[in-house]
Design an enzyme around this catalytic site. Structure first.
Site, PDB file in Angstrom:
ATOM      1  N   THR A  30       0.972  -3.814  16.782  1.00 24.39           N
ATOM      2  CA  THR A  30      -0.196  -4.217  16.010  1.00 24.39           C
ATOM      3  C   THR A  30      -0.290  -3.418  14.719  1.00 24.39           C
ATOM      4  OG1 THR A  30      -1.655  -2.572  17.010  1.00 24.39           O
ATOM      5  CG2 THR A  30      -1.397  -4.682  18.177  1.00 24.39           C
ATOM      6  N   HIS A  59       0.745   3.959  -2.827  1.00 24.64           N
ATOM      7  CA  HIS A  59       0.536   5.359  -2.453  1.00 24.64           C
ATOM      8  C   HIS A  59       1.558   6.257  -3.149  1.00 24.64           C
ATOM      9  CE1 HIS A  59      -0.091   8.755   0.468  1.00 24.64           C
ATOM     10  NE2 HIS A  59       1.178   8.956   0.163  1.00 24.64           N
ATOM     11  N   GLU A  60       2.829   5.931  -2.985  1.00 20.24           N
ATOM     12  CA  GLU A  60       3.866   6.810  -3.532  1.00 20.24           C
ATOM     13  C   GLU A  60       3.878   6.809  -5.048  1.00 20.24           C
ATOM     14  OE1 GLU A  60       5.184   8.887  -1.766  1.00 20.24           O
ATOM     15  OE2 GLU A  60       5.079   8.116   0.267  1.00 20.24           O
ATOM     16  N   HIS A  72      -1.489  16.365   5.039  1.00 21.22           N
ATOM     17  CA  HIS A  72      -1.708  15.030   5.617  1.00 21.22           C
ATOM     18  C   HIS A  72      -2.799  15.065   6.674  1.00 21.22           C
ATOM     19  CE1 HIS A  72       2.543  14.719   4.164  1.00 21.22           C
ATOM     20  NE2 HIS A  72       2.143  13.514   3.809  1.00 21.22           N
ATOM     21  N   ASP A  76       0.826  -1.205   0.000  1.00 23.09           N
ATOM     22  CA  ASP A  76       0.000   0.000   0.000  1.00 23.09           C
ATOM     23  C   ASP A  76       0.868   1.267   0.000  1.00 23.09           C
ATOM     24  OD1 ASP A  76       0.895  -0.415   2.580  1.00 23.09           O
ATOM     25  OD2 ASP A  76      -1.075  -0.250   3.530  1.00 23.09           O
ATOM     26  N   GLU A 114      -2.884  13.814  -1.281  1.00 26.84           N
ATOM     27  CA  GLU A 114      -2.598  12.722  -0.352  1.00 26.84           C
ATOM     28  C   GLU A 114      -3.758  11.725  -0.281  1.00 26.84           C
ATOM     29  OE1 GLU A 114       0.005  11.711   1.454  1.00 26.84           O
ATOM     30  OE2 GLU A 114       1.215  13.215   0.429  1.00 26.84           O
ATOM     31  N   HIS A 151       1.351   9.083  -6.497  1.00 23.44           N
ATOM     32  CA  HIS A 151       1.773  10.478  -6.623  1.00 23.44           C
ATOM     33  C   HIS A 151       2.331  10.733  -8.022  1.00 23.44           C
ATOM     34  CE1 HIS A 151       0.983  12.064  -2.697  1.00 23.44           C
ATOM     35  NE2 HIS A 151       1.754  11.212  -2.069  1.00 23.44           N
TER      36      HIS A 151
END
Length: 914
Positions: A462, A402-403, A494, A398, A426, A406
């Site tokens: 976790t 995500h990156e 963010h 993920d 974002e 971009h």
């Protein structure tokens, strides 16, 4: 990902505030409807006659798509108010169902307009081709000059000078990207620089985008870059992936490699002519290459890849253990998974949409220390090693999605990385990063981990504790929007992303996931433009839904998801402010001034039709701001006022075209403008006015030497004597008394001393050395203010773990008292002050708590009596509160970021406990 190192301060505020852009509410459709269409038919823009969005069209437009789109716009001048001659095609998207989107960039006098893109959506082929919708941002009324008045070298020096910390300036570079027009009103000609250096406090990278007004020579816009480094000069850096096929005899092959957990996995690799192998996947139209930086600093990979850094190699097809421990195997596999997601699911050929190479660099460090981060730098992926706390950042699919998204955003909507556009940037990266992982792993949308980003990065703990963000946090605009000013997270890029990201994820949970992915991608590729805010995002997704032929029920489901997160026109008006707005959506971050019931501030006029100028208004009564600076095309600002007159700086070319900086004064009620100082080689600053006296500091560009100038009773200004080697800051002037903080060096120690000067006596009457009697403790005196017949200042210890004190001294040097002791629980770590004859107001700077930013942790203002006492909150507005100016009594004005923009607001008395 959210970078963990402390970001450098941003010099601008939210992009919509800087440029003065606001989306008007859609006009009501004619007549009531039992089943209203959730897709807006028309959205009009503010500060432009061109509409933001027009849907529901079916008008013939045969021929070449770009030519047909321009012809359509030209054929309806009353509808669009657009000059097709100002548009140039910059891209075209073709969808699997045959639709086309032609994206145009607006130019003014041959210069691109920042964020100004207009899109035409076509359906059908040949003679059956039709326009179904049109939208974007096109700015009418631009008249900005296209020839700079400030020399190029001066602009570069001013850009570097915007790094206020001299340690940051040391070794910094300024990369010139050329001219751009900043929109809003008549527009502003600017020179765009990227500053690169080192953050002196963290040792990490400092990268800042700076736009210098090329007419006035002042900063028009500045914000931190999205990633530590963008791609060099904008050209495509050669990479091993791009050249792999050019190697004689290179062939696709398969092999094995351990992943970061030691598991052996199959990898697509390249066999080289010498019989060795490297991590280059040549099985797809977009070649994929993965480099191991072997612990080198990520600065070494700025812009391109060093010639001596080749893709990870192995003598045979089975790669060694280091390929897994470095994160190279996971980066290689994840890059392929992201490519396949966009190609197979959304019909996009690679990040650039053209099958361009996909390159990853793993195992970088920050000066040899762990670099727990990942970023897209404009040409490639860069992954940190993670250290002992995190796995290599390439491990998380993920995060890779995500990156790499971009990169997709950069080649489509290119959302500006400030404020709401940056938060949408974002949010879209979050959405597709998680969608890639959920799809590749076969996860259910009901899986608790589906909405988590980066939950697999931590070596211990976790998934919930490890996750960087979660898209099911249920945040809304009205309840949860963080009113961050430009100095915090680029205006909350963010901090506020999950508000709209959560709405998009809810759409994926309620619609078929494939339908949702195609819907959000269509909005990104075909409807969004660089300056769009949350409501624009809602409209873009709904318009994309109509083009995909979603049913009315599905469109209502989409609208309901945005409603549930409070993303609807006018949400900013429901935040419950306890202040009164004097100026909405201020166009500049320059501090205001106030005195005797009047305020002055730099801004565009309320209609945005003139260049930045100086305005005044009442702090007590609602009135329209009045312009007091002359209409001469220069930038006017950095003002002071005594409530009757104002003194300020004008920067730009004079009537003869010679550039310079000038100190001007004028009564607030109007009258002649008086010039006190003008120079092209010396910079005036710290302008102050009281009655017929005006004082200001002058710094020589070449020597750095500063001196204080004073105009007394309207006479020409004279230079006041200052001992050699001494400098001053924080000039303050009131009722015939001058004050400042004077600094000099004794041995290797820096001495700081608040100073009082009597104009009538023509001499210094008080000087207070801060710290111990020797003045050598490193304690610094700042933010000097004359109020209540005393000089006030802030004492900030050299040890920044200690708190600052607010102190005051008699004008004759007879004594010092504490207004707020550094031992008080209310004392801030550092602060600035403003004061009237009754009260002092100080800023408590924002401080990110361990659990992350909250509205309560953003910068806030506090007030206490001038004689000392218990501070009270000035305002309970939940967002950032900065750059206060005291008026009379307890009345204070300030810049407030609560409402998702920057407003000039006022309160008459403290709110008390919030």
């Amino acid at each position: 990902m959210h970078h963990r190192s402390r970001a450098p301060k941003v010099l601008g505020v939210g992009i919509t505030a800087v440029l003065g852009l606001v989306l008007a509410a859609p006009p009501a459709l004619a007549g009531p409807a039992a089943d209203p269409d959730p897709v807006p038919g028309l959205v009009s823009g503010q500060d432009t006659a061109a509409p933001q969005l027009v849907t529901g069209l079916a008008e013939p437009a045969p021929g070449d798509p770009a030519a047909a789109a321009l012809a359509h716009l030209a054929a309806h001048p009353d509808r669009y108010r657009i000059d097709p001659g100002q548009l140039a095609e910059i891209g075209a998207e073709r969808t699997a169902d045959g639709r086309r989107t032609v994206r145009f960039q607006q130019y003014h006098g041959g210069i691109p307009v920042l964020g100004a893109q207009y899109l035409v959506h076509l359906t059908g082929e040949g003679a059956e081709q039709r326009v179904e919708s049109v939208g974007g941002k096109y700015f009418t009324g631009l008249t900005a000059p296209t020839t700079p008045a400030v020399p190029a070298g001066t602009l570069r020096n001013l850009a570097l000078g915007s790094l206020t910390d001299r340690r940051a300036r040391a070794g910094a570079t300024a990369e010139d990207h050329g001219q751009v027009i900043l929109p809003g009103g008549t527009g502003r000609l600017a020179q765009h620089f990227t500053l690169r250096g080192t953050d002196p406090d963290t040792g990490g990278p400092l990268v800042r985008e700076v736009y210098l007004d090329a007419t006035a020579g002042a900063i028009a816009l500045a914000h931190d870059a999205r990633t530590p480094y963008t791609a060099g000069d904008g050209t495509t850096a050669p990479t091993a992936a791009a050249t792999a096929r050019a190697e004689a005899g290179a062939e696709p092959a398969t092999g094995t490699a351990p992943d970061a957990f030691g598991r052996s996995v199959k990898v697509n690799i390249g066999r080289l002519p010498d019989g060795s192998y490297q991590l280059t996947d040549l099985t797809r139209p977009a070649s994929i290459a993965t480099h191991d930086a072997a612990g080198r600093d990520y600065n070494d990979f700025r812009g391109g890849i060093p010639a001596d850094s080749l893709p990870a190699r192995s003598p045979g097809p089975d790669f060694p253990a280091s390929t897994g421990s470095s994160g190279a195997t996971d980066a290689h596999l994840n890059a392929a998974a992201v490519y396949d997601f966009y190609r197979d699911r959304l019909g996009r050929d690679g990040l650039d949409g053209k099958g361009g190479p996909i390159t990853s660099v793993v195992n970088v460090t920050n000066g040899g220390a762990p670099f727990p981060n990942a970023f897209w730098d404009g040409k490639k992926m860069v992954y940190g090693d993670g250290g002992t706390t995190y796995h290599p950042f390439s491990v998380a699919l993920d995060v890779a999605g995500h990156e790499m998204t971009h990169g997709v955003i950069e080649h489509t909507a290119d959302l500006v990385y400030v404020g709401q556009p940056g938060a949408m940037n974002e949010a879209l990266a979050d959405y597709f990063g998680n969608a890639v992982e959920v799809t590749a792993r076969g996860m259910s949308m009901s899986d608790p981990k589906a909405a988590l980003l980066g939950e697999s990065l931590c070596r211990t703990g976790t998934p919930e504790d490890c996750a960087q963000r979660r898209l099911d946090d249920r945040r809304t605009t009205v309840d949860d929007y963080l009113g961050a000013g430009g100095g915090v997270d680029n205006g909350g890029v963010h901090l506020n992303s999950t508000i709209i990201g959560g709405a998009l994820w809810d759409i994926r949970r309620t619609l078929d996931p494939l339908t949702a992915d195609r819907l959000v991608y269509r909005a990104l590729a075909d409807y969004l433009t660089p300056l769009d805010d949350f409501v624009d995002g809602r409209n873009a997704v709904l318009a994309a839904g109509r083009s995909l032929k979603l049913t009315r029920d599905q469109l209502r489901t989409v609208a309901a998801a945005f409603d549930a997160h409070g993303i609807r026109a006018g949400w900013e008006n429901r935040l419950g402010l306890d202040s009164r707005t004097l100026l909405r959506d201020a166009s500049t971050p320059v501090a205001p001034a106030a005195a005797n019931g009047r305020w002055v501030m730099t801004n565009s006029d309320p209609a945005g039709k003139t260049p930045t100028a100086l305005y005044t208004g009442s702090t007590t009564a609602p009135d329209a701001p009045t312009r007091i600076s002359p209409e001469d095309g220069r930038l006017h600002g950095w003002a002071a006022t005594d409530g009757r007159s104002a003194a300020w700086l004008a920067i730009g070319p004079d009537a003869q075209g010679a550039w310079g900086m000038e100190v001007l004064t004028r009564p607030l009620s109007g009258g002649p403008v008086r010039s006190l100082f003008r120079s092209s080689t010396q910079q005036p600053s710290d302008v102050q006015i009281s009655g017929d006296d005006v004082a200001y500091k002058v710094t020589d560009f070449a020597t750095g030497r500063s001196r204080l100038h004073l105009s007394h009773n309207g006479a020409p200004a004279v230079e006041l004597p200052l001992p050699d080697g001494h400098d001053l800051s924080g000039v303050t002037l009131k009722d015939g008394v001058l004050g400042w903080s004077e600094t000099w060096t004794v041995g290797e120690k820096r001495v700081s001393a608040p100073t009082v000067y009597s104009i009538a006596a023509g001499k210094v009457t008080a000087q207070y050395l801060v710290g111990d009697p020797s003045g050598s403790t490193g304690t610094e005196a700042t933010s000097t203010v004359l109020a209540g017949g005393r000089l006030l200042w802030v004492e900030t210890p050299g040890d920044r773990t200690k708190r600052s004190s607010i102190r005051s001294g008699a004008l004759d040097g007879s004594g010092v008292t504490d207004v707020l002791s550094g031992t008080s629980p209310y004392a801030p770590s550092w602060t600035t002050i403003t004061a009237s004859d009754r009260a002092v107001t100080f800023a408590a700077p924002g401080s990110k708590p361990a659990g992350g930013w909250t509205n309560a942790a953003l910068p806030k203002l506090w007030q206490l009596p001038l004689t000392g006492g218990t501070p009270e909150r000035l305002s309970c507005n939940r967002g950032g509160q900065e750059k206060a100016a005291a008026d009379q009594g307890t009345r204070v004005i300030w810049l407030d970021a609560t409402a998702g923009r920057t407003d000039l607001v006022v309160r008459n008395r403290p709110a008390g406990s919030c």
